[in-house]
Design an enzyme around this catalytic site. Structure first.
Site: not given
Ligand code: ADP
Ligand code: MG
Length: 891
Positions: A519, A580, A634
């Protein structure tokens, strides 16, 4: 006057038709989950899902509790289609007072009968399964679990109602030191009858008992038996129709005689249908008719009739003798004389008419009930015509030929679409009970095998404490400068030194890479809160596993597309990069990739600074307005975003595709970074816990199979026990093993189940929801082209529960190590801390968070841990890290 009495006892066909209709309605009420609690006809599930198929085998003990005796049988089934079961039996008379005494005494008596019987047949000492025929209404939840709802038929032993009758019998049997006898199934006498009648030739799908009481059972379409959650096939339902009419629905056919009988009974107002049909009451009805006629002076005129005032003076046996045709009136006279009534020829004739009317009415009512069952079966099977066998037992049916004739003909009139063949049960319930027990036994043996197979996946408290201690040790190793290289938990410094304080302001770009979706976001942090807009972009597998250049090119293209769409091309916004994957961070904006996880394997990236890779790609694409200020894991993003709302949030946890955690560690403990002051967030990378072999004792064969097939075999071993990418796979491998062992889907091969990842982790969530879940299980399995039976669905559910429980508990053991370390770091007796959590598995699974929190309370009792679900932690968190960094940078 006699005619008037006879007329009152005759029910016209239209009325019988109406009674059938009401019975149908009452049955539907009993079957439906919503109305079941108020239903008179309870339609109890029996958990018997098939009639015998002839493969049943073994030595089985049956105990049958009857009105005045206990019958014990040993049945040897040979697995020969039940051609020649061998039966030995013995009948024990019951002392009269026992049926109204203490419950314990009743069960002790039954157990003594078993002991005497076994002594008499010198049975071997190997395990003997016992089937218990218990003709009272029970709330059954398994074949071997049945709570007595209420006594009837004159029984009223104390302390039994509401209890599990199977357990009561089992403990009584233990008291007799019969340790080799296991009660494995309980059934109603109607069910036993149906099964007995099924043993020869055609299956019998309905049974009626018309004895002391009356009851029936039939094979219902399972999905209609809502109380049982059975979803496929059929299940035998015990109607308990004796209580039909307890809500007043039969008031139009009740005569004053019936009202007297009811009022004088031990349970007035209850079992109204049974009191019209069961032999326990027929003598009483006749007595009340006679008493009324005597009062009107049309019977026994001038004779002494005091005897008729005595309750129960007229037994069923006598009523049956009076109506016996064979010897004309002679028998009737003998019976009446024996009662001291000195009847005239006319008296005998009238009494006989009355007795016949009462018994015929019972047969006609029974027919109305049977017609209701047949019509129900015909309708629910969507048939135009139905042909079934109906097993019938009970002294009324056996004692009076006309009873069967009336039953047959009236049923035919009331349910003309159905063809019922009445089969008298010759052997009672015993053999049928043996068959049911044999089936139960097979299921119990399977349960044991299943438990054995699942045992390695069940962790004890001690196991989990060991995992916690191992995690603690690995954490210390990971933090130490010398030991760092050998630790499986890498404890990576993040250069994030504080959580948000609420003064952060500005507009930021954020990237989120390493989750299910890639994203790009724009985040505005203002006084009145955080505003975000984002776009999801797909990273094709070919790009994930291609070259690093292509991957980072693709990322830049996505950013440019986003900036275009959001009209941000002209601005240079600070960018926070949620990346992440395990990185050796050398500064807030410098992170060297240590290894790919979660399905990524782009070449040329490991060992490189990912911020540099991003900048190079930007140059290649001539994108000049990129200012990367922070790389964030993350977990850190999650902690930061929750920290914005709760200052106690000093731990971040992810349970999604993968699993990981971070927390605020004291700088003095971080051997890998210079400086002793304050704290730093440590990205634990706990997914790799165990990669050095320290968890090998806990891995099962299923875990090894899952691991072997991943692109990073041998790596991320802790993660592979816990996270969404793997739980479905673990379940799939267990299911395959169960099929192989013939414990699931009847051992039928399941080609689709061989496909990797076909059993998704989200299925676990659906399957483990309470309530109507079994229907869902079936739907899911059907998509995989698996036809699941009731037992299959339960078993799949059990497997899912076992796997997700283990995952939650292991996660709790890891967290326990973290919170305990934080508590000790700070020298506190009690630590209160908040964990910011993200990840679809944690959020969507119906039990995961509950199990995790429960286990954590047990493992870390001195820590009060609050869980806060993060809303878009990766996006918001990256922006917040960037904001905190900018706050520090700008004076
Ligand atoms: P990520 O961890 O990749 O950022 P998520 O937190 O959304 O992404 O987790 C995605 C994982 O969650 C998937 O791999 C899938 O296995 C699992 N998952 C998806 N839906 C459910 C669900 N309803 N219940 C449990 N797990 C789910
Ligand atoms: Mg995520």
């Amino acid at each position: 006057q006699v005619q008037r009495a006879l007329l009152a006892l005759t029910i016209p066909l239209e009325t019988l038709q109406a009674v059938k209709g009401r019975m149908l309605q009452a049955m539907r009420k009993g079957l439906s989950r919503q109305t079941h609690a108020q239903a008179n006809v309870r339609m109890l599930p029996t958990y018997i899902c098939s009639t015998p198929d002839g493969t049943e085998k073994g030595d089985i003990l049956v105990v049958e509790l009857c009105q005045s005796h206990v019958r014990t049988l040993r049945v040897t089934l040979l697995g020969d289609g039940n051609q020649s079961p061998q039966v030995t039996y013995k009948i024990f008379d019951m002392p009269g007072d026992i049926i109204q005494g203490k419950g314990e005494a009743l069960f002790d008596f039954i157990a003594q009968c078993v002991r005497q019987f076994l002594a008499g047949i010198s049975s071997p000492q190997h395990r003997l399964p016992l089937g218990f025929v218990f003709p009272f209404s029970c709330r059954q939840t398994q074949l071997d679990k049945a709570e007595l709802i209420s006594w009837s038929k004159g029984f009223s032993c104390s302390d039994v109602e509401g209890k599990d009758v199977v357990q009561l019998l089992q403990s009584a049997i233990k008291k007799q030191e019969l340790h080799h006898v296991d009660v494995v199934a309980l059934m109603n006498d109607t069910v036993g009858t149906m099964m007995t009648c099924s043993m020869r030739g055609e299956p019998c799908e309905v049974a009626l008992i018309v004895g002391t009481g009356t009851n029936s059972c039939f094979m219902a379409e399972a999905q209609l038996v809502e109380m049982a959650e059975e979803i496929s096939g059929q299940m035998c339902v015990n109607t308990e129709w004796g209580c039909f009419g307890d809500d007043g629905t039969l008031s139009d056919i009740l005569t004053p005689y019936d009202q007297h009988v009811d009022q004088e009974s031990s349970n007035p107002g209850e079992k109204r249908f049974e009191k019209l049909v069961g032999s326990l009451y027929l003598g009483e009805i006749v007595r009340h008719v006679l008493t009324a006629l005597v009062a009107e002076k049309v019977l026994f005129t001038g004779r002494s009739v005091a005897i008729l005032r005595t309750k129960d003076v007229l037994k069923t046996q006598q009523v049956l003798e009076i109506i016996d045709n064979e010897e004309g009136m002679a028998k009737a006279r003998r019976v009446l004389e024996a009662l001291g009534l000195q009847p005239s020829e006319q008296d005998c004739c009238r009494v006989q008419q009355i007795c016949r009317a009462v018994v015929s009415r019972a047969a006609a009512l029974c027919a109305a009930g049977l017609a209701a069952i047949l019509s129900h079966m015909c309708q629910s099977r969507e048939l135009e015509r139905l042909a079934v066998n109906v097993g019938v037992d009970g002294e009324l049916y056996r004692g009076y030929t006309r009873f069967g004739e009336i039953l047959q003909s009236v049923t035919g009139l009331l349910a003309p679409e159905c063809m019922a063949t009445l089969l008298p049960s010759v052997d009672g319930t015993g053999q049928g009970a043996a068959v049911v027990t044999a089936v139960a036994l097979r299921l119990a043996a399977q349960r044991r095998e299943v438990d054995q197979l699942l045992a390695p996946l069940r962790l004890s408290c001690a196991d989990l404490e060991r995992v916690q201690a191992l995690m603690r040790r690995e954490m210390e190793l990971g933090l130490g400068l010398e030991s760092h290289a050998n630790a499986s938990v890498r404890m990576l410094p993040t250069y994030v030194r504080g959580t948000p304080d609420g003064t952060e302001r500005g507009e930021f770009l954020a990237l989120d890479l390493g989750g299910t979706n890639f994203r790009v976001l724009v985040v505005r942090v203002a006084q009145d809160g955080i505003l975000m807009a984002s776009e999801i972009y797909v990273i094709p597998t070919a790009v994930m596993q291609g070259t690093g250049e292509a991957l980072f090119n693709h990322i830049i293209e996505c950013i440019m597309d986003f900036q275009l769409k959001q009209d941000l091309m002209e601005q240079v916004l600070p960018l926070g990069f949620t990346f992440s994957f395990p990185c050796q961070q050398l500064g807030l904006d410098k992170a060297v990739l240590l290894s790919w996880t979660k399905g990524f394997s782009a070449s040329g990236c490991v060992g490189q600074d990912v911020v540099q890779l991003l900048r190079e790609a930007a140059q290649r694409k001539q994108h000049l307005g990129l200012k990367v200020v922070a790389v964030v894991n993350d977990t850190v993003g999650t902690m930061m975003s929750c920290g914005y709302d709760d200052p106690k949030c000093e731990i971040g946890l992810i349970v999604g595709t993968g699993t990981n955690a971070c927390y605020m560690e004291e700088m003095r403990n971080v051997g890998t970074v210079e400086g002793e002051q304050g704290r730093m967030c440590i990205n634990m990378e706990w997914g790799a816990f165990g990669d050095n072999g320290c968890l090998d004792d806990f891995f099962t064969d299923f875990d090894r199979l899952v691991d072997e097939k991943t692109i990073n075999a041998g790596k991320q071993r802790f993660e592979k026990l816990i996270s969404g990418m793997y739980l479905g796979e673990i379940v799939r491998h267990i299911l395959l093993a169960l099929v192989e062992k013939q414990l699931l889907f009847r051992g039928k091969p399941c080609p689709k189940l061989q496909t990797r990842d076909i059993f998704q982790t989200k299925f676990l969530s659906t399957i483990e929801i309470d309530g109507l879940a079994l229907r869902q299980v079936r739907a899911i399995l059907q998509d995989l082209e698996l036809q699941a039976s009731f037992e299959d669905s339960l078993l799949v559910q059990k497997v899912c529960q076992t796997v997700s429980l283990r995952a939650a508990q292991l996660c709790a053991a890891g967290l326990a190590a973290v919170v305990e370390k934080m508590r000790e770091n700070r020298g506190l007796a009690q630590l209160a801390v908040t964990v910011g959590v993200d990840g679809t598995l944690y959020k969507m699974h119906p039990r995961f968070s509950q199990h995790l929190q429960q286990m954590l309370r047990d493992l870390a009792p001195n820590c009060t841990v609050t869980f806060l679900q993060s809303e878009d932690g990766s996006g918001k968190g990256a922006a917040l890290v960037a904001a905190v960094a900018c706050r520090g940078a700008e004076p």
